[in-house]
Design a protein around this motif. Structure first.
Motif, PDB file in Angstrom:
ATOM      1  N   GLY A 204       0.811  -1.203   0.000  1.00 13.10           N
ATOM      2  CA  GLY A 204       0.000   0.000   0.000  1.00 13.10           C
ATOM      3  C   GLY A 204       0.849   1.259   0.000  1.00 13.10           C
ATOM      4  O   GLY A 204       0.499   2.259  -0.626  1.00 13.10           O
ATOM      5  N   TRP A 205       1.982   1.211   0.707  1.00  9.34           N
ATOM      6  CA  TRP A 205       2.860   2.376   0.771  1.00  9.34           C
ATOM      7  C   TRP A 205       3.459   2.714  -0.598  1.00  9.34           C
ATOM      8  O   TRP A 205       3.585   3.883  -0.963  1.00  9.34           O
ATOM      9  N   ILE A 206       3.823   1.697  -1.359  1.00  8.57           N
ATOM     10  CA  ILE A 206       4.437   1.961  -2.669  1.00  8.57           C
ATOM     11  C   ILE A 206       3.402   2.042  -3.790  1.00  8.57           C
ATOM     12  O   ILE A 206       3.760   2.243  -4.949  1.00  8.57           O
ATOM     13  N   HIS A 207       2.096   1.875  -3.403  1.00  5.76           N
ATOM     14  CA  HIS A 207       1.006   1.923  -4.396  1.00  5.76           C
ATOM     15  C   HIS A 207       1.277   0.964  -5.541  1.00  5.76           C
ATOM     16  O   HIS A 207       1.074   1.268  -6.705  1.00  5.76           O
ATOM     17  N   ASP A 208       1.771  -0.202  -5.192  1.00  2.19           N
ATOM     18  CA  ASP A 208       2.167  -1.152  -6.222  1.00  2.19           C
ATOM     19  C   ASP A 208       2.255  -2.524  -5.587  1.00  2.19           C
ATOM     20  O   ASP A 208       2.174  -2.683  -4.376  1.00  2.19           O
ATOM     21  N   ASN A 209       2.466  -3.546  -6.405  1.00  2.00           N
ATOM     22  CA  ASN A 209       2.700  -4.878  -5.885  1.00  2.00           C
ATOM     23  C   ASN A 209       4.078  -4.934  -5.247  1.00  2.00           C
ATOM     24  O   ASN A 209       5.035  -4.338  -5.753  1.00  2.00           O
ATOM     25  N   GLN A 210       4.185  -5.635  -4.112  1.00  4.51           N
ATOM     26  CA  GLN A 210       5.460  -5.707  -3.398  1.00  4.51           C
ATOM     27  C   GLN A 210       6.567  -6.322  -4.240  1.00  4.51           C
ATOM     28  O   GLN A 210       7.751  -6.139  -3.962  1.00  4.51           O
TER      29      GLN A 210
END
Length: 285
Positions: A204-210
């Motif tokens: 969620g923090w990177i607004h992307d898949n980990q």
């Protein structure tokens, strides 16, 4: 129902044999069998299925086992508190913390120990799975988890303090900055906490898949990885620690990512006096 009879039941459940349980308890097998029969009559159900060479718990026996462990733990708490009674509070406080939760507890523990110096504190730092296992066995008074965490099985409260997430890195590493953005992390080999819930928070923090981040390792204990950080094998994604070696530095993430601590206990737990005093400490602070 007597505490002694509950202890007899627990021994039979553990040994899966009246003979072995009787030997362990130093009583005769007929005496043990009679006590268990009386317990079953009092509860109105069979707790054990008797077989030629062993016994197994019935469904009602499995349900009673949960309560028997709680009753036994409560008995131990009472004995610990009153066996050496004087004007000061005695007893045992059993705490289970994940390693990164420990720094949140320095002040509360110092306050508690100064107020109640004769209460024994058993402090265990364990991975998430180890704490959950001890909580299920009712071997802990309280557990502390870093958010996010699964607390469906517990009652809990959250400490007001929050700490930032960041990267532990060698102090003289060429990668060091005053803060790290997502693009900075992509050039690292990251070690992250072994927690699916945290990985979701990170996504969620990177607004992307980990998977967009180069996660090279997961960990359950922090300090054991410091040698790898010193050798630049990894960079360690962690909560800001309370103390760090001089050759390592903590660089916070930007935008800020932070977590707090949840203090949890088993639902319907009957608190001993030391446990209640521990709770009171947070309610007045």
């Amino acid at each position: 129902m007597e505490f002694r009879t509950v202890a007899y039941f627990l021994e039979v459940a553990q040994k899966k044999s009246f003979t072995k349980a009787a030997q362990s308890l130093h009583i005769s097998q007929p005496t043990l069998s009679k006590q268990i029969r009386l317990l079953e009559e009092e509860l109105g159900c069979e707790l054990f299925e008797r077989k030629p060479r062993s016994v197994v718990l019935t469904d009602r026996g499995k349900a009673f086992l949960v309560w028997a462990k709680k009753i036994n733990a409560m008995t131990e708490n009472v004995l610990e508190e009153f066996q050496h009674y004087d004007e000061e509070l005695h007893g045992v406080l059993r705490l289970g913390l994940t390693e990164q939760a420990l720094s949140f507890f320095e002040t509360p523990l110092q306050n508690f120990m100064s107020r109640y110096p004769k209460v024994q504190i058993e402090l265990l730092t364990l991975p998430y799975a180890g704490i959950h296992a001890r909580m299920r066995a009712d071997k802990l008074s309280f557990a502390a988890f870093v958010e996010p965490c699964d607390l469906e099985s517990y009652d809990y409260f959250t400490l007001p303090e929050k700490k930032p997430w960041g990267v532990l890195i060698r102090r003289n590493s060429p990668l060091v900055k005053d803060r790290f953005r997502v693009e900075d992390l992509r050039s690292m080999r990251l070690a992250v906490p072994d927690s699916p819930l945290f990985k979701n928070k990170l996504s969620g923090w990177i607004h992307d898949n980990q998977r967009a981040l180069p996660i090279g390792m997961t960990y359950t204990t922090l300090e054991s990885l410091y040698p790898l950080v010193r050798s630049d094998c990894i960079q360690l994604l962690a909560l800001e620690p309370g103390d760090l070696p001089d050759d390592l530095v903590f660089v916070p993430l930007f935008p800020r990512l932070e977590s707090g601590i949840c203090v949890a206990w088993n639902k319907y737990r009957l608190f001993s006096t030391p446990e209640q005093k521990f709770m009171d400490l947070f309610s007045v602070s």
